[in-house]
Design a protein around this motif. Structure first.
Motif, PDB file in Angstrom:
ATOM      1  N   PRO A 228       2.747  74.202   4.640  1.00 28.61           N
ATOM      2  CA  PRO A 228       2.334  73.788   3.513  1.00 28.61           C
ATOM      3  C   PRO A 228       2.589  74.894   2.370  1.00 28.61           C
TER       4      PRO A 228
ATOM      5  N   ASN B 122       4.909  65.864  -2.538  1.00 27.13           N
ATOM      6  CA  ASN B 122       4.570  65.865  -1.044  1.00 27.13           C
ATOM      7  C   ASN B 122       2.977  66.391  -1.345  1.00 27.13           C
TER       8      ASN B 122
ATOM      9  N   ASP C 256       1.149  68.314   0.251  1.00 29.03           N
ATOM     10  CA  ASP C 256       1.177  69.778   0.914  1.00 29.03           C
ATOM     11  C   ASP C 256       1.875  70.975  -0.218  1.00 29.03           C
TER      12      ASP C 256
ATOM     13  N   ASN D 172       4.965  71.162  -0.141  1.00 27.00           N
ATOM     14  CA  ASN D 172       6.452  71.565   0.440  1.00 27.00           C
ATOM     15  C   ASN D 172       7.360  70.869  -0.300  1.00 27.00           C
TER      16      ASN D 172
END
Length: 137
Positions: free
Chosen positions: A36, A94, A96, A98
């Motif tokens: 993440p 995304n 997270d 990333n």
């Protein structure tokens, strides 16, 4: 004649070192695909190669690097030149944060591996030709 051969081999050697560094960077991106907040990195290979070979006119390409302490070991001319790393732009957002795009990373990894192999074959061919010329066979 000898200077042209040396310059050609030095150029290819720099390209090989930069290709290896880029491969390491892409592999790091792939390894962190599930981390993440990880931001994928890459380099502008053409700019890095221009920077690495900038001093290789007729002087043999020797690079001097300043050291911050007298006890530090100075980098040799075979050490990779410092390059500016770029952040990869995310193809999609995304949750997270990333930015690793596995499709892009796999394609970059394969492309860089092929180019690394081509550079290595060119160096081997040049050395083989030079050795053949020296031995007269």
């Amino acid at each position: 004649m000898f200077d042209r051969l040396t310059q050609s081999l030095n150029f290819q050697a720099e390209a090989l070192v930069l290709r290896a560094e880029r491969q390491r960077m892409i592999a790091s991106n792939i390894a962190n695909a599930d981390t993440p907040g990880y931001v994928a990195r890459d380099m502008d290979f053409a700019a890095a190669l221009r920077q690495a070979t900038a001093g290789q006119g007729g002087s043999g390409g020797a690079r001097t690097v300043a050291t911050s302490h007298p006890g530090h070991i100075a980098l040799s001319s075979s050490a990779p030149a410092p390059t500016t790393l770029l952040y990869a732009r995310p193809a999609q957002t995304n949750l997270d944060s990333n930015t690793v795009d596995m499709d892009r990373e796999r394609a970059s990894f394969a492309d860089n591996a092929v180019r690394y192999e081509a550079t290595l074959r060119f160096i081997n061919g040049s050395v083989r030709t030079l050795l053949s010329a020296i031995t007269g066979q």
